[in-house]
Every structure is written in structure tokens, then in C-alpha cells.
Scaffold this motif. Structure first.
Motif, PDB file in Angstrom:
ATOM      1  N   ASN A   1       7.094   7.845   0.671  1.00 48.68           N
ATOM      2  CA  ASN A   1       6.933   8.946   1.626  1.00 48.68           C
ATOM      3  C   ASN A   1       5.306   9.573   1.635  1.00 48.68           C
ATOM      4  O   ASN A   1       4.743   9.929   2.537  1.00 48.68           O
ATOM      5  CB  ASN A   1       7.838   9.944   1.595  1.00 48.68           C
ATOM      6  N   THR A   2       5.206   9.813   0.239  1.00 53.05           N
ATOM      7  CA  THR A   2       3.725  10.143   0.089  1.00 53.05           C
ATOM      8  C   THR A   2       2.559   9.516   0.900  1.00 53.05           C
ATOM      9  O   THR A   2       1.544   9.966   1.643  1.00 53.05           O
ATOM     10  CB  THR A   2       3.339  10.527  -1.298  1.00 53.05           C
ATOM     11  N   TYR A   3       2.604   8.311   0.831  1.00 53.10           N
ATOM     12  CA  TYR A   3       1.665   7.315   1.320  1.00 53.10           C
ATOM     13  C   TYR A   3       1.689   6.983   2.755  1.00 53.10           C
ATOM     14  O   TYR A   3       0.967   7.020   3.495  1.00 53.10           O
ATOM     15  CB  TYR A   3       1.258   6.171   0.627  1.00 53.10           C
ATOM     16  N   TYR A   4       3.012   7.062   3.226  1.00 52.25           N
ATOM     17  CA  TYR A   4       3.354   7.015   4.629  1.00 52.25           C
ATOM     18  C   TYR A   4       2.591   8.371   5.409  1.00 52.25           C
ATOM     19  O   TYR A   4       1.892   8.143   6.559  1.00 52.25           O
ATOM     20  CB  TYR A   4       4.978   7.208   5.198  1.00 52.25           C
ATOM     21  N   HIS A   5       2.951   9.479   4.816  1.00 49.75           N
ATOM     22  CA  HIS A   5       2.212  10.715   5.391  1.00 49.75           C
ATOM     23  C   HIS A   5       0.746  10.562   5.305  1.00 49.75           C
ATOM     24  O   HIS A   5       0.081  10.890   6.292  1.00 49.75           O
ATOM     25  CB  HIS A   5       2.712  11.914   4.688  1.00 49.75           C
ATOM     26  N   LYS A   6       0.254  10.190   4.284  1.00 46.40           N
ATOM     27  CA  LYS A   6      -1.174  10.164   3.910  1.00 46.40           C
ATOM     28  C   LYS A   6      -1.938   9.071   4.936  1.00 46.40           C
ATOM     29  O   LYS A   6      -2.928   9.601   5.536  1.00 46.40           O
ATOM     30  CB  LYS A   6      -1.609   9.734   2.278  1.00 46.40           C
TER      31      LYS A   6
ATOM     32  N   ILE B   1       0.657  -1.073   0.112  1.00 45.69           N
ATOM     33  CA  ILE B   1       0.108   0.115  -0.053  1.00 45.69           C
ATOM     34  C   ILE B   1       0.717   1.141  -0.167  1.00 45.69           C
ATOM     35  O   ILE B   1       0.466   2.495  -0.375  1.00 45.69           O
ATOM     36  CB  ILE B   1      -0.931   0.100   1.136  1.00 45.69           C
ATOM     37  N   PHE B   2       1.947   1.198   0.543  1.00 45.83           N
ATOM     38  CA  PHE B   2       2.850   2.383   0.328  1.00 45.83           C
ATOM     39  C   PHE B   2       3.568   2.531  -0.915  1.00 45.83           C
ATOM     40  O   PHE B   2       3.690   3.609  -1.318  1.00 45.83           O
ATOM     41  CB  PHE B   2       4.039   2.227   1.673  1.00 45.83           C
ATOM     42  N   GLN B   3       4.013   1.476  -1.488  1.00 46.53           N
ATOM     43  CA  GLN B   3       4.818   1.701  -2.710  1.00 46.53           C
ATOM     44  C   GLN B   3       3.641   1.954  -3.862  1.00 46.53           C
ATOM     45  O   GLN B   3       4.081   2.141  -4.994  1.00 46.53           O
ATOM     46  CB  GLN B   3       5.784   0.332  -3.119  1.00 46.53           C
ATOM     47  N   ARG B   4       2.584   1.340  -3.730  1.00 48.82           N
ATOM     48  CA  ARG B   4       1.286   1.427  -4.465  1.00 48.82           C
ATOM     49  C   ARG B   4       1.514   0.802  -5.787  1.00 48.82           C
ATOM     50  O   ARG B   4       1.327   1.254  -6.834  1.00 48.82           O
ATOM     51  CB  ARG B   4       1.222   3.088  -4.949  1.00 48.82           C
ATOM     52  N   ARG B   5       2.111  -0.575  -5.579  1.00 44.12           N
ATOM     53  CA  ARG B   5       2.552  -1.484  -6.498  1.00 44.12           C
ATOM     54  C   ARG B   5       2.537  -2.832  -6.013  1.00 44.12           C
ATOM     55  O   ARG B   5       2.544  -3.088  -4.792  1.00 44.12           O
ATOM     56  CB  ARG B   5       3.578  -0.995  -7.429  1.00 44.12           C
ATOM     57  N   GLY B   6       2.117  -3.586  -6.960  1.00 41.22           N
ATOM     58  CA  GLY B   6       2.233  -5.094  -6.633  1.00 41.22           C
ATOM     59  C   GLY B   6       2.140  -6.149  -7.503  1.00 41.22           C
ATOM     60  O   GLY B   6       2.677  -5.797  -8.680  1.00 41.22           O
ATOM     61  N   TYR B   7       1.509  -7.411  -7.543  1.00 37.51           N
ATOM     62  CA  TYR B   7       1.759  -8.273  -8.476  1.00 37.51           C
ATOM     63  C   TYR B   7       0.153  -9.125  -8.587  1.00 37.51           C
ATOM     64  O   TYR B   7      -0.332  -9.255  -7.546  1.00 37.51           O
ATOM     65  CB  TYR B   7       2.625  -9.188  -8.464  1.00 37.51           C
TER      66      TYR B   7
ATOM     67  N   ALA C   1      -1.157   6.404  -9.040  1.00 34.27           N
ATOM     68  CA  ALA C   1       0.092   7.125  -8.335  1.00 34.27           C
ATOM     69  C   ALA C   1       1.384   7.008  -9.285  1.00 34.27           C
ATOM     70  O   ALA C   1       2.473   7.660  -9.415  1.00 34.27           O
ATOM     71  CB  ALA C   1       0.471   6.708  -7.080  1.00 34.27           C
ATOM     72  N   HIS C   2       1.380   5.656 -10.001  1.00 31.99           N
ATOM     73  CA  HIS C   2       2.509   5.484 -11.082  1.00 31.99           C
ATOM     74  C   HIS C   2       2.271   5.701 -12.348  1.00 31.99           C
ATOM     75  O   HIS C   2       3.059   6.309 -13.189  1.00 31.99           O
ATOM     76  CB  HIS C   2       2.790   3.923 -10.888  1.00 31.99           C
ATOM     77  N   VAL C   3       1.096   5.626 -12.838  1.00 34.38           N
ATOM     78  CA  VAL C   3       0.494   5.730 -14.200  1.00 34.38           C
ATOM     79  C   VAL C   3       0.258   7.188 -14.394  1.00 34.38           C
ATOM     80  O   VAL C   3       0.485   7.473 -15.624  1.00 34.38           O
ATOM     81  CB  VAL C   3      -0.924   4.904 -14.378  1.00 34.38           C
ATOM     82  N   PHE C   4      -0.310   7.803 -13.433  1.00 33.89           N
ATOM     83  CA  PHE C   4      -0.874   9.318 -13.884  1.00 33.89           C
ATOM     84  C   PHE C   4       0.072  10.312 -13.375  1.00 33.89           C
ATOM     85  O   PHE C   4      -0.146  11.542 -13.707  1.00 33.89           O
ATOM     86  CB  PHE C   4      -2.102   9.611 -13.671  1.00 33.89           C
ATOM     87  N   ALA C   5       0.570   9.912 -12.386  1.00 33.13           N
ATOM     88  CA  ALA C   5       1.554  10.892 -11.553  1.00 33.13           C
ATOM     89  C   ALA C   5       2.751  11.508 -12.484  1.00 33.13           C
ATOM     90  O   ALA C   5       3.131  10.938 -13.426  1.00 33.13           O
ATOM     91  CB  ALA C   5       1.716  10.563 -10.122  1.00 33.13           C
TER      92      ALA C   5
ATOM     93  N   GLU D   1      10.718   6.286  -3.792  1.00 33.03           N
ATOM     94  CA  GLU D   1      10.929   6.540  -2.295  1.00 33.03           C
ATOM     95  C   GLU D   1      10.030   7.744  -2.115  1.00 33.03           C
ATOM     96  O   GLU D   1       9.175   7.941  -1.162  1.00 33.03           O
ATOM     97  CB  GLU D   1      12.319   7.330  -2.332  1.00 33.03           C
ATOM     98  N   GLU D   2       9.744   8.716  -2.974  1.00 32.17           N
ATOM     99  CA  GLU D   2       8.769   9.797  -3.003  1.00 32.17           C
ATOM    100  C   GLU D   2       7.234   9.315  -2.866  1.00 32.17           C
ATOM    101  O   GLU D   2       6.564   9.787  -2.223  1.00 32.17           O
ATOM    102  CB  GLU D   2       8.779  10.987  -4.049  1.00 32.17           C
TER     103      GLU D   2
END
Length: 156
Positions: A143-148, A71-77, A128-132, A139-140
Motif C-alpha cells: 500500500n505504501t508503494y501503490y501510494h508512492k 516493485i510494489f511488494q519490494r521483493r523478488g528473486y 523497505a523489508h530490511v531496515f523498516a 500488505e502495508e
């Protein structure tokens, strides 16, 4: 069986929770959370601790899909494959059951161990990866999702 690479294994360890989809007898989906998904010797396994419907479904129809997302890296498999419910006297059963008990405590029941023969592994990426900003580092994003989520990272 498709090879599970180091990044896949890292995501599974970091995410700590996955979701296993099976097919009920009436054709409807069954989704079950698993904190026991692991990789051993290049294969995927999970333990049945409290999922009798999942096991019933897999014994009848071995088709399975598993999603795991950090959930923090906003990626998986996403894994597609065929499941085998291992007998309790199988060496792989003991290997996974021993790991579950060592990780969670001896009181954890391991009723079944399931081995997945993966036929397809595809990456899952959030918007967060596709449209940002494409130059935003992993790392950014973390950190965004740790904060969120109000999480303070205390690991190594």
C-alpha cells in the motif's frame, strides 16, 4: 536444477518484467529486459522477441543471471543458471511461443525460446523489508508503494 516454489512463481507473474544478464564476447555485461519470463513444469523460460545479442551471448556462453522484483511488494528473486536456446521444432519452444502469442497477440514474433537450468535462487529484498519496522506487513508495504507511485489497485 533447483526447484521453483509457488512464491517464486507468484512473484514472476506479478512483477511482469525481469532483467536477463548475459556476457558479451568482450566480457562486458549485457542486460536485457524480458516481459516473457515464465515458469512451466518447474522450469524457467523466456522468449526472444527482440533480443538478438542475448541469444548470441547465450549460444557462446550459457551463463545467465535473471532478476525479477515486484516493485510494489519490494521483493523478488535472483536466478543463476545455464541457458539452453531451444530449436524451433522442440515441444517446449511451441509451448512458450503459443503462450506469448496468446498473451500478447499473434503478431508477436518468437525468434527463440530459452530454458534456464537454475543452479541458485536467492531472495531479493529492498530496504523497505530490511531496515523498516520489522512488524510492518507485506500488505502495508504494498500500500505504501501503490501510494508512492500513484497506483490504484483494481485487481481481485
Amino acid at each position: 536444477m533447483i526447484e521453483i516454489n509457488a512464491d517464486v512463481e507468484i512473484i514472476i507473474k506479478q512483477a511482469m518484467l525481469s532483467f536477463v544478464a548475459t556476457v558479451n564476447e568482450d566480457g562486458t555485461p549485457n542486460l536485457s529486459p524480458k516481459a516473457s519470463l515464465t515458469v512451466r513444469d518447474g522450469a524457467l523460460y523466456f522468449a526472444d522477441i527482440a533480443s538478438p545479442r542475448t541469444i548470441e551471448n547465450l549460444k557462446r556462453n550459457p551463463a545467465v543471471e535473471i532478476n525479477v522484483v515486484d516493485i510494489f511488494q519490494r521483493r523478488g528473486y535472483r536466478f543463476k543458471g545455464r541457458a539452453s536456446v531451444l530449436p524451433s521444432n522442440h515441444n517446449e519452444f511451441s509451448m512458450i511461443a503459443d503462450w506469448v502469442r496468446a498473451t500478447n497477440g499473434p503478431e508477436y514474433p518468437v525468434d527463440h525460446v530459452v530454458r534456464i537450468e537454475t543452479t541458485l535462487i536467492t531472495p531479493l529484498l529492498s530496504p523497505a523489508h530490511v531496515f523498516a519496522d520489522p512488524h510492518r506487513s507485506q500488505e502495508e508495504i504494498k500500500n505504501t508503494y501503490y501510494h508512492k507511485y500513484g497506483v490504484k489497485f483494481v485487481g481481485p
